[in-house]
Design a protein around this motif. Sequence first.
Motif, PDB file in Angstrom:
ATOM      1  N   CYS A   5       0.854  -1.181   0.000  1.00 14.55           N
ATOM      2  CA  CYS A   5       0.000   0.000   0.000  1.00 14.55           C
ATOM      3  C   CYS A   5       0.890   1.231   0.000  1.00 14.55           C
ATOM      4  N   TRP A 388      -1.860  -1.063  -6.273  1.00 12.94           N
ATOM      5  CA  TRP A 388      -2.240  -1.256  -4.878  1.00 12.94           C
ATOM      6  C   TRP A 388      -2.813   0.064  -4.370  1.00 12.94           C
ATOM      7  N   PRO A 389      -3.511   0.050  -3.257  1.00 13.58           N
ATOM      8  CA  PRO A 389      -4.181   1.273  -2.802  1.00 13.58           C
ATOM      9  C   PRO A 389      -3.213   2.297  -2.246  1.00 13.58           C
ATOM     10  N   ARG A 460     -10.773   6.706  -0.762  1.00 17.47           N
ATOM     11  CA  ARG A 460      -9.618   6.195  -0.022  1.00 17.47           C
ATOM     12  C   ARG A 460      -9.102   7.196   1.001  1.00 17.47           C
ATOM     13  N   PHE A 500      -9.911  -1.928   2.541  1.00 17.42           N
ATOM     14  CA  PHE A 500      -9.126  -2.309   1.366  1.00 17.42           C
ATOM     15  C   PHE A 500      -8.389  -3.635   1.533  1.00 17.42           C
ATOM     16  N   SER A 504      -9.135  -7.935  -5.257  1.00 15.26           N
ATOM     17  CA  SER A 504     -10.153  -7.872  -6.299  1.00 15.26           C
ATOM     18  C   SER A 504     -10.219  -9.213  -7.016  1.00 15.26           C
ATOM     19  N   TRP A 516     -11.290  -2.334  -2.472  1.00 20.19           N
ATOM     20  CA  TRP A 516     -10.235  -2.314  -3.482  1.00 20.19           C
ATOM     21  C   TRP A 516     -10.786  -2.592  -4.875  1.00 20.19           C
ATOM     22  N   HIS A 519     -12.551   0.439  -6.048  1.00 17.47           N
ATOM     23  CA  HIS A 519     -11.585   1.498  -6.325  1.00 17.47           C
ATOM     24  C   HIS A 519     -10.918   1.282  -7.683  1.00 17.47           C
ATOM     25  N   ARG A 520     -10.511   0.063  -7.970  1.00 23.60           N
ATOM     26  CA  ARG A 520      -9.869  -0.228  -9.268  1.00 23.60           C
ATOM     27  C   ARG A 520     -10.811   0.102 -10.416  1.00 23.60           C
TER      28      ARG A 520
END
Length: 616
Positions: A5, A388-389, A460, A500, A504, A516, A519-520
């Motif tokens: 991360c 990655w986040p 995020r 997160f 995924s 996650w 978010h992607r």
Amino acid sequence: MPRFCDIVMKGGITSGIVYPAAVVEIAKDFVFKNVGGTSAGAIAAALTAAAERRRYIDGSYESFDRVGQIPTYLMTDSRLFKLFAPNSRTTSLFRTLISLAGRPRFRPALLAKWCGLLWAYPLASVIGAAPGVVSLVAVARTRDETAAWLWWFAIVIAAATIAGGVTIAAAIALARDLLGRLPANGYGLVTGMNDADRTSEVALSTWLAAEMQRTAGLPGNVPLTFGMLWDARRDPALPGLEEQPETPDVNLEMITTNVTYGRPYSFPITTHEFFFDPDELKRYVPDYVVGWMIARSRAPRDADEAARFQRLLPKRALPLMGDMPVIVATRMSLAFPVLLSAVPLYAADRSAAPQPDGFFPLERVWFSDGGLSSNFPITLFDAPLPRWPTFAMNLAAFPPGKHRVADEAQNVYMITRNEDGRLPAFNRIHGLTGFVSAIVNAMQNWNDNTQATLPGYRDRIVTVFLDTDEGGLNLDMPPEVLSRLQKRGAAAGALLASRFRDPSTLDPVKPPQLGWENHRWLRFRTTMSSLRAFLGMFGGDVRNPEAPDVSYSALIEARNGTPARSYPLKTSDRTGVDALVRDTVSLADSYDNLGALDDHQPNPPPHLVPRGSLKS
């Protein structure tokens, strides 16, 4: 196995209590790959990177346990307040401004702040009180000779004279310090070093440098450098890497504001223009750090530069960034105006006339708080499609209608739906002071505020809410306040990690939720839509130059004019570049024909624009 991360931490004095607790929670599930911060957030960023370096070496969680103990350390014996030890010439000014801007010690607040002003300047207050005291004594002696009403009136006038005299005298002393002593101390109250005892760790820079080293697992008097983060297992005694590797173990970045140039920089920088004065820098960081920088200062690249470096002594070139101590960059980032002194480096002023030896003179270049230009640099590690986040931690006041509760998990906030967080925060303005404050906020934070509302960004961000007695210049917060801030930080870190944690995987059973995978998908949708708009403009501009301008193909193939003399292309490359332009236009047409990219697009849409590098 923990996943990677990134994390970006906003500035704020209370970050030293909130962020370490959050980092400890996140580190249980994630490995920090890129760590960034600005202003006071740079402290937590540097310590997080140091802890991750240690984990790379021994694989243990002990370094993060140490980070987790920092709030407890700062809560004990008022150490948070003591770290901001004023310098000898600014002690009275420090007391005054902390009294005026900090938490009042009693009520009414205005009286408490007035008393703080008098306490800071006792000699001036005594001198200012003298005329009123003389009048009071004289009036007291006439009690038996004066009508009661007139005598009491004279007493009131004498008391008012005392109050007015001490206020005016203290205000004059305050103005004298603001205009004289503050600039002489680097435009700040605190340089970070203890004048009386330079080895004492009860000072910001001394404590922080030592804490970074211990957390990173380094021996004493070996400052943590950016290169020791990039290659965690490299022998610290070896010269640092000349440049950052493509895939560093830990990448640490922090924003500082070059007020001389009127722009931000992101350390580590790539430019080689800056120099330092060892004696001057010792006012800001420990002696052994300056000694390291002298020993590792950048070597000249040729004979001309060697002659110039010799001419500039005792000033020396900054070390290459692999050898640059993290404490110096951190101190430059957290130079909170007025509270913390700005840090001086030097650079050649090429707008001035050259000296007789042909060299341009070196002039001071002042670096102040990173929050002046970007207090919440959420785009610091941005990528079109993140692997990655990147977590972002924000500090903000409780919004209207929401109040602090006993459950600290309820005092932090993340959006719970994709539709949330699109609207800007509403700043209610009351009076002239509020209007001026709103103007300063807009100038300072408009870019960060705009970025934080974008899809793929707002989901995020965790916001830690602060009460009026929990932020700002409240350096002397009581232990119970610091304790609840620590718990609030831990709750924020746990919320980010839980949001997160899951990868995924297109789970057929799990319902859609923020995380996650969501978010992607958001980033994919917004990036594709942005590319469509950007490439569309590119294609239109290539196809339709304004007459009588020649086409871009003609510019590429030119044998005359500007392209033949300025940044020319090799003859062998021109055909390939022209073909690439045509392919890009064709790609733009493909994007334009796929209008579905704009259907159900997340809002507000981002806008792609070129921006200068903050590193050079």
